[in-house]
Design a protein around this motif. Structure first.
Motif, PDB file in Angstrom:
ATOM      1  N   GLN A   1      18.339  24.816  17.261  1.00 32.05           N
ATOM      2  CA  GLN A   1      18.135  26.197  16.839  1.00 32.05           C
ATOM      3  C   GLN A   1      17.682  26.268  15.386  1.00 32.05           C
ATOM      4  O   GLN A   1      16.873  27.122  15.019  1.00 32.05           O
ATOM      5  CB  GLN A   1      19.417  26.987  17.045  1.00 32.05           C
ATOM      6  N   ILE A   2      18.159  25.351  14.568  1.00 29.92           N
ATOM      7  CA  ILE A   2      17.715  25.304  13.169  1.00 29.92           C
ATOM      8  C   ILE A   2      16.238  24.925  13.104  1.00 29.92           C
ATOM      9  O   ILE A   2      15.456  25.521  12.352  1.00 29.92           O
ATOM     10  CB  ILE A   2      18.588  24.324  12.368  1.00 29.92           C
ATOM     11  N   MET A   3      15.843  23.950  13.918  1.00 31.77           N
ATOM     12  CA  MET A   3      14.428  23.562  13.949  1.00 31.77           C
ATOM     13  C   MET A   3      13.562  24.686  14.516  1.00 31.77           C
ATOM     14  O   MET A   3      12.419  24.857  14.113  1.00 31.77           O
ATOM     15  CB  MET A   3      14.244  22.287  14.783  1.00 31.77           C
ATOM     16  N   PHE A   4      14.127  25.461  15.454  1.00 26.59           N
ATOM     17  CA  PHE A   4      13.396  26.619  15.985  1.00 26.59           C
ATOM     18  C   PHE A   4      13.093  27.615  14.870  1.00 26.59           C
ATOM     19  O   PHE A   4      11.991  28.166  14.813  1.00 26.59           O
ATOM     20  CB  PHE A   4      14.195  27.296  17.098  1.00 26.59           C
ATOM     21  N   LEU A   5      14.063  27.847  13.999  1.00 28.42           N
ATOM     22  CA  LEU A   5      13.817  28.760  12.878  1.00 28.42           C
ATOM     23  C   LEU A   5      12.733  28.216  11.955  1.00 28.42           C
ATOM     24  O   LEU A   5      11.904  28.973  11.432  1.00 28.42           O
ATOM     25  CB  LEU A   5      15.107  29.004  12.106  1.00 28.42           C
ATOM     26  N   LEU A   6      12.706  26.900  11.758  1.00 30.89           N
ATOM     27  CA  LEU A   6      11.657  26.284  10.950  1.00 30.89           C
ATOM     28  C   LEU A   6      10.291  26.460  11.611  1.00 30.89           C
ATOM     29  O   LEU A   6       9.315  26.815  10.949  1.00 30.89           O
ATOM     30  CB  LEU A   6      11.963  24.801  10.724  1.00 30.89           C
ATOM     31  N   VAL A   7      10.225  26.241  12.930  1.00 28.40           N
ATOM     32  CA  VAL A   7       8.957  26.402  13.655  1.00 28.40           C
ATOM     33  C   VAL A   7       8.524  27.858  13.633  1.00 28.40           C
ATOM     34  O   VAL A   7       7.339  28.165  13.485  1.00 28.40           O
ATOM     35  CB  VAL A   7       9.097  25.872  15.103  1.00 28.40           C
TER      36      VAL A   7
ATOM     37  N   MET B   1       1.016  26.251  21.219  1.00 30.05           N
ATOM     38  CA  MET B   1       1.475  24.887  20.980  1.00 30.05           C
ATOM     39  C   MET B   1       2.747  24.862  20.136  1.00 30.05           C
ATOM     40  O   MET B   1       3.667  24.078  20.409  1.00 30.05           O
ATOM     41  CB  MET B   1       0.358  24.078  20.310  1.00 30.05           C
ATOM     42  N   LEU B   2       2.826  25.717  19.136  1.00 29.66           N
ATOM     43  CA  LEU B   2       4.038  25.787  18.315  1.00 29.66           C
ATOM     44  C   LEU B   2       5.221  26.296  19.131  1.00 29.66           C
ATOM     45  O   LEU B   2       6.357  25.813  18.964  1.00 29.66           O
ATOM     46  CB  LEU B   2       3.801  26.676  17.099  1.00 29.66           C
ATOM     47  N   ASN B   3       4.985  27.251  20.025  1.00 24.55           N
ATOM     48  CA  ASN B   3       6.064  27.738  20.879  1.00 24.55           C
ATOM     49  C   ASN B   3       6.548  26.655  21.837  1.00 24.55           C
ATOM     50  O   ASN B   3       7.742  26.591  22.153  1.00 24.55           O
ATOM     51  CB  ASN B   3       5.621  28.976  21.651  1.00 24.55           C
ATOM     52  N   ALA B   4       5.647  25.805  22.302  1.00 23.75           N
ATOM     53  CA  ALA B   4       6.047  24.705  23.176  1.00 23.75           C
ATOM     54  C   ALA B   4       6.968  23.732  22.430  1.00 23.75           C
ATOM     55  O   ALA B   4       7.971  23.270  22.990  1.00 23.75           O
ATOM     56  CB  ALA B   4       4.818  23.972  23.699  1.00 23.75           C
ATOM     57  N   THR B   5       6.647  23.444  21.178  1.00 23.13           N
ATOM     58  CA  THR B   5       7.525  22.558  20.411  1.00 23.13           C
ATOM     59  C   THR B   5       8.875  23.220  20.144  1.00 23.13           C
ATOM     60  O   THR B   5       9.909  22.552  20.147  1.00 23.13           O
ATOM     61  CB  THR B   5       6.878  22.146  19.086  1.00 23.13           C
ATOM     62  N   ALA B   6       8.871  24.522  19.947  1.00 29.17           N
ATOM     63  CA  ALA B   6      10.138  25.236  19.731  1.00 29.17           C
ATOM     64  C   ALA B   6      11.009  25.173  20.987  1.00 29.17           C
ATOM     65  O   ALA B   6      12.234  25.010  20.890  1.00 29.17           O
ATOM     66  CB  ALA B   6       9.863  26.686  19.338  1.00 29.17           C
ATOM     67  N   ILE B   7      10.395  25.269  22.162  1.00 29.63           N
ATOM     68  CA  ILE B   7      11.152  25.160  23.412  1.00 29.63           C
ATOM     69  C   ILE B   7      11.796  23.788  23.530  1.00 29.63           C
ATOM     70  O   ILE B   7      12.958  23.662  23.939  1.00 29.63           O
ATOM     71  CB  ILE B   7      10.238  25.453  24.620  1.00 29.63           C
ATOM     72  N   VAL B   8      11.071  22.760  23.142  1.00 29.32           N
ATOM     73  CA  VAL B   8      11.627  21.403  23.200  1.00 29.32           C
ATOM     74  C   VAL B   8      12.827  21.272  22.271  1.00 29.32           C
ATOM     75  O   VAL B   8      13.862  20.706  22.658  1.00 29.32           O
ATOM     76  CB  VAL B   8      10.545  20.352  22.852  1.00 29.32           C
ATOM     77  N   PHE B   9      12.718  21.782  21.065  1.00 30.12           N
ATOM     78  CA  PHE B   9      13.832  21.688  20.124  1.00 30.12           C
ATOM     79  C   PHE B   9      15.065  22.427  20.628  1.00 30.12           C
ATOM     80  O   PHE B   9      16.181  21.902  20.566  1.00 30.12           O
ATOM     81  CB  PHE B   9      13.436  22.231  18.748  1.00 30.12           C
ATOM     82  N   VAL B  10      14.878  23.628  21.145  1.00 35.33           N
ATOM     83  CA  VAL B  10      16.017  24.405  21.636  1.00 35.33           C
ATOM     84  C   VAL B  10      16.631  23.750  22.867  1.00 35.33           C
ATOM     85  O   VAL B  10      17.857  23.662  22.994  1.00 35.33           O
ATOM     86  CB  VAL B  10      15.590  25.859  21.924  1.00 35.33           C
ATOM     87  N   ALA B  11      15.798  23.266  23.778  1.00 34.83           N
ATOM     88  CA  ALA B  11      16.316  22.629  24.990  1.00 34.83           C
ATOM     89  C   ALA B  11      17.075  21.342  24.663  1.00 34.83           C
ATOM     90  O   ALA B  11      18.145  21.084  25.232  1.00 34.83           O
ATOM     91  CB  ALA B  11      15.166  22.340  25.951  1.00 34.83           C
ATOM     92  N   ALA B  12      16.539  20.545  23.742  1.00 36.91           N
ATOM     93  CA  ALA B  12      17.230  19.306  23.370  1.00 36.91           C
ATOM     94  C   ALA B  12      18.536  19.611  22.653  1.00 36.91           C
ATOM     95  O   ALA B  12      19.555  18.946  22.886  1.00 36.91           O
ATOM     96  CB  ALA B  12      16.320  18.449  22.493  1.00 36.91           C
TER      97      ALA B  12
END
Length: 102
Positions: A61-67, A40-51
């Protein structure tokens, strides 16, 4: 350059999040529950990177590092709790936690 459309990334993330949610709700083993939370956390990271890629901003990418940091902390604390449950109950069944007193 051919980029992946935002809709495809969101569909993939939605499917991964649904798979993780089903794993959390259906499974009783604590290790499988932790793995489902990681999905589930990886799914949210995909959304942040894609957006972030869609809008041309580095915020995704910054939010990906946080996730990623949050997932590492969750794994460390979760596995420590699983080890304590295993020592006490000799198993990692989530239903055994209802027997705890205190």
């Amino acid at each position: 350059m051919n980029a992946v459309p935002l809709e495809h990334s969101l569909i993939l993330a939605g499917m991964l999040f649904t798979l993780g949610l089903a794993g959390v709700l259906v499974r009783r083993n604590l290790l499988f529950i932790l793995m489902s939370l990681e999905i589930m956390l990886n799914a949210t990271a995909i959304v942040f990177v894609a957006a972030g890629a869609h809008y041309g901003q580095p915020d995704g990418q910054i939010m990906f590092l946080l996730v990623l940091t949050l997932a590492a902390a969750e794994a460390a604390i979760g596995l420590a709790l699983v080890l304590q449950v295993f020592r006490h109950f000799r198993g990692v069944d989530a239903d055994a936690l209802s027997d705890m007193q205190g």
